[in-house]
Design a protein around this motif. Structure first.
Motif, mmCIF file in Angstrom:
data_model
loop_
_atom_site.group_PDB
_atom_site.id
_atom_site.type_symbol
_atom_site.label_atom_id
_atom_site.label_comp_id
_atom_site.label_asym_id
_atom_site.label_seq_id
_atom_site.Cartn_x
_atom_site.Cartn_y
_atom_site.Cartn_z
ATOM 1 N N ALA A 54 0.728 -1.231 -0.026
ATOM 2 C CA ALA A 54 -0.107 0.214 -0.075
ATOM 3 C C ALA A 54 0.890 1.229 0.022
ATOM 4 C CB ALA A 54 -0.850 0.055 1.240
ATOM 5 N N TYR A 55 1.964 1.110 0.983
ATOM 6 C CA TYR A 55 2.998 2.489 0.795
ATOM 7 C C TYR A 55 3.482 2.613 -0.888
ATOM 8 C CZ TYR A 55 7.116 5.062 2.036
ATOM 9 O OH TYR A 55 8.007 6.178 2.215
ATOM 10 N N GLY A 56 3.736 1.430 -1.100
ATOM 11 C CA GLY A 56 4.357 1.689 -2.581
ATOM 12 C C GLY A 56 3.558 2.071 -3.753
ATOM 13 N N GLN A 57 2.367 1.913 -3.404
ATOM 14 C CA GLN A 57 1.314 2.457 -4.508
ATOM 15 C C GLN A 57 0.995 4.121 -4.227
ATOM 16 O OE1 GLN A 57 1.294 -0.453 -5.960
ATOM 17 N NE2 GLN A 57 -0.625 0.434 -6.607
ATOM 18 N N VAL A 58 1.434 4.801 -3.083
ATOM 19 C CA VAL A 58 0.908 6.111 -2.834
ATOM 20 C C VAL A 58 2.311 6.962 -2.509
ATOM 21 C CG1 VAL A 58 -1.360 5.594 -2.079
ATOM 22 C CG2 VAL A 58 0.533 5.749 -0.523
ATOM 23 N N ARG A 59 3.478 6.327 -2.406
ATOM 24 C CA ARG A 59 4.655 6.787 -2.061
ATOM 25 C C ARG A 59 4.946 7.791 -3.219
ATOM 26 N NH1 ARG A 59 9.802 6.215 -3.254
ATOM 27 N NH2 ARG A 59 11.473 7.046 -1.700
ATOM 28 N N GLU A 60 5.455 8.973 -3.107
ATOM 29 C CA GLU A 60 6.147 9.852 -3.936
ATOM 30 C C GLU A 60 7.403 10.249 -3.241
ATOM 31 O OE1 GLU A 60 3.542 13.016 -4.902
ATOM 32 O OE2 GLU A 60 2.123 11.933 -5.714
ATOM 33 N N ALA A 61 8.780 10.157 -4.144
ATOM 34 C CA ALA A 61 9.940 10.400 -3.688
ATOM 35 C C ALA A 61 10.180 12.030 -3.841
ATOM 36 C CB ALA A 61 11.092 9.933 -4.650
ATOM 37 N N GLN A 62 10.356 12.591 -2.577
ATOM 38 C CA GLN A 62 10.511 13.857 -2.368
ATOM 39 C C GLN A 62 11.845 14.435 -1.608
ATOM 40 O OE1 GLN A 62 6.943 16.182 -0.964
ATOM 41 N NE2 GLN A 62 5.411 14.198 -1.730
ATOM 42 N N VAL A 63 12.585 15.447 -1.912
ATOM 43 C CA VAL A 63 13.686 15.744 -1.353
ATOM 44 C C VAL A 63 13.301 16.397 0.051
ATOM 45 C CG1 VAL A 63 15.804 17.047 -1.511
ATOM 46 C CG2 VAL A 63 14.889 15.994 -3.477
ATOM 47 N N THR A 64 14.027 15.941 1.126
ATOM 48 C CA THR A 64 13.743 16.700 2.523
ATOM 49 C C THR A 64 14.048 18.140 2.445
ATOM 50 O OG1 THR A 64 14.175 16.427 4.702
ATOM 51 C CG2 THR A 64 15.813 15.865 3.063
ATOM 52 N N ALA A 65 13.060 18.724 3.044
ATOM 53 C CA ALA A 65 13.468 20.393 3.362
ATOM 54 C C ALA A 65 14.616 20.277 4.330
ATOM 55 C CB ALA A 65 12.108 20.962 3.848
ATOM 56 N N LEU A 66 14.849 19.364 4.945
ATOM 57 C CA LEU A 66 15.831 19.402 6.116
ATOM 58 C C LEU A 66 17.189 18.907 5.514
ATOM 59 C CD1 LEU A 66 14.145 18.066 9.002
ATOM 60 C CD2 LEU A 66 14.444 20.619 8.414
ATOM 61 N N ILE A 67 17.397 19.231 3.989
ATOM 62 C CA ILE A 67 18.603 18.644 3.488
ATOM 63 C C ILE A 67 19.757 19.065 4.166
ATOM 64 C CG2 ILE A 67 18.963 20.670 1.804
ATOM 65 C CD1 ILE A 67 19.648 16.988 1.074
ATOM 66 N N ALA A 68 20.122 20.211 4.768
ATOM 67 C CA ALA A 68 21.275 20.693 5.384
ATOM 68 C C ALA A 68 21.487 19.990 6.541
ATOM 69 C CB ALA A 68 20.924 22.433 5.701
ATOM 70 N N TRP A 69 20.633 19.312 7.133
ATOM 71 C CA TRP A 69 20.732 18.484 8.309
ATOM 72 C C TRP A 69 21.077 16.867 8.180
ATOM 73 C CZ3 TRP A 69 20.877 20.842 13.253
ATOM 74 C CH2 TRP A 69 20.546 21.870 13.089
ATOM 75 N N ARG A 70 21.449 16.747 6.835
ATOM 76 C CA ARG A 70 21.399 15.218 6.359
ATOM 77 C C ARG A 70 22.722 14.665 7.276
ATOM 78 N NH1 ARG A 70 23.460 18.570 2.275
ATOM 79 N NH2 ARG A 70 25.614 18.515 1.626
ATOM 80 N N GLY A 71 23.577 15.184 7.758
ATOM 81 C CA GLY A 71 24.610 14.711 8.410
ATOM 82 C C GLY A 71 23.732 14.092 9.971
ATOM 83 N N LEU A 72 22.760 14.747 10.364
ATOM 84 C CA LEU A 72 22.279 14.424 11.423
ATOM 85 C C LEU A 72 21.533 12.927 11.263
ATOM 86 C CD1 LEU A 72 21.448 14.700 14.365
ATOM 87 C CD2 LEU A 72 19.736 16.238 13.696
ATOM 88 N N ALA A 73 20.914 13.016 10.041
ATOM 89 C CA ALA A 73 20.166 11.659 9.475
ATOM 90 C C ALA A 73 21.187 10.583 9.202
ATOM 91 C CB ALA A 73 19.458 12.134 8.210
ATOM 92 N N ALA A 74 22.382 10.920 8.695
ATOM 93 C CA ALA A 74 23.331 9.809 8.408
ATOM 94 C C ALA A 74 23.569 9.125 9.907
ATOM 95 C CB ALA A 74 24.672 10.480 7.604
#
Length: 224
Positions: A54-74
């Motif tokens: 179900a997730y695969g049917q509705v999911r849309e790839a969108q770049v995160t607005a928090l791209i500057a914090w990607r180090g924290l995500a990593a």
């Protein structure tokens, strides 16, 4: 989106309302331990498959607005991967068949000094990072189901083990904590880095690197 919400409710619901509750005890009494385990595992697997589909049917790839914090995500995802790998690879009283560890002089060793539920905390952190960095509705429903299930699972497993093993479990519980590092901070346990397998750490880093490398191909967005 309705199908995704329904799948999320079913997947989280069977874990919150059955596993670890008194309803589980009733079902085990009536069906037997093995039949119950088989049926619950089947229902859980079907629920997971439905949730992913179900997730695969509705999911849309969108770049995160928090791209500057990607180090924290990593960093968060690396910690999550370490917790999952050590949770899978380290035998402890919270794992199926690990109750024999309760009778040891030192029942909490390695990663279990940090938390009784390393794998569930790894999944919880994994879900939380995705919800924070990609808070689109479909992501909140999908990852929210995992976050809720993992968080509730730490509590329900404790309750189930407490009912089943009584004082043996309470002794272990007194030495450990659900929340990572809490027992260590309270002086009920200690951090023993020498008990953490270097091989498992290497495996965790390799798994993390593999996901980071192929995340874009698999999910349409680079990991970081």
């Amino acid at each position: 989106m309705i199908e995704l919400a329904a799948a999320a409710v079913f997947f989280a619901g069977i874990h919150l309302l059955v596993s670890g509750t008194s309803l589980r005890d009733i079902l085990v009494t009536r069906l037997g331990e093995k039949p119950y385990t088989g049926l619950f595992s089947l229902a859980s697997a079907l629920g997971l498959a439905a949730l992913i589909y179900a997730y695969g049917q509705v999911r849309e790839a969108q770049v995160t607005a928090l791209i500057a914090w990607r180090g924290l995500a990593a960093g968060g995802m690396l910690v999550a991967t370490v917790l999952v790998v050590f949770g899978v690879g380290s035998r402890g009283p919270t794992a199926v068949g690990g109750e024999s560890q309760l009778d040891r002089d030192d029942p909490a060793r390695g990663i279990h000094r940090i938390t009784r539920h390393p794998m569930l905390w790894g999944f919880l952190l994994w879900a939380a990072m995705h919800m924070v960095f990609n808070p689109q509705p479909a992501n909140l429903v999908f990852f929210g189901a995992f976050l809720l299930t993992a968080a509730a699972g730490t509590v329900s497993i404790d309750a189930k083990r407490r009912r089943k093993f009584g004082e043996r479990w309470r002794r272990y519980e007194a030495l450990t904590s659900n929340v990572p590092f809490l027992a260590i901070a309270q002086g009920r346990n200690r951090l023993a880095m020498g008990e953490l397998s270097p091989l498992m750490l290497v495996v965790a880093i390799a798994v993390f690197a593999g996901f980071a490398l192929f995340h874009g191909r698999l999910f349409g967005l680079p990991a970081f």
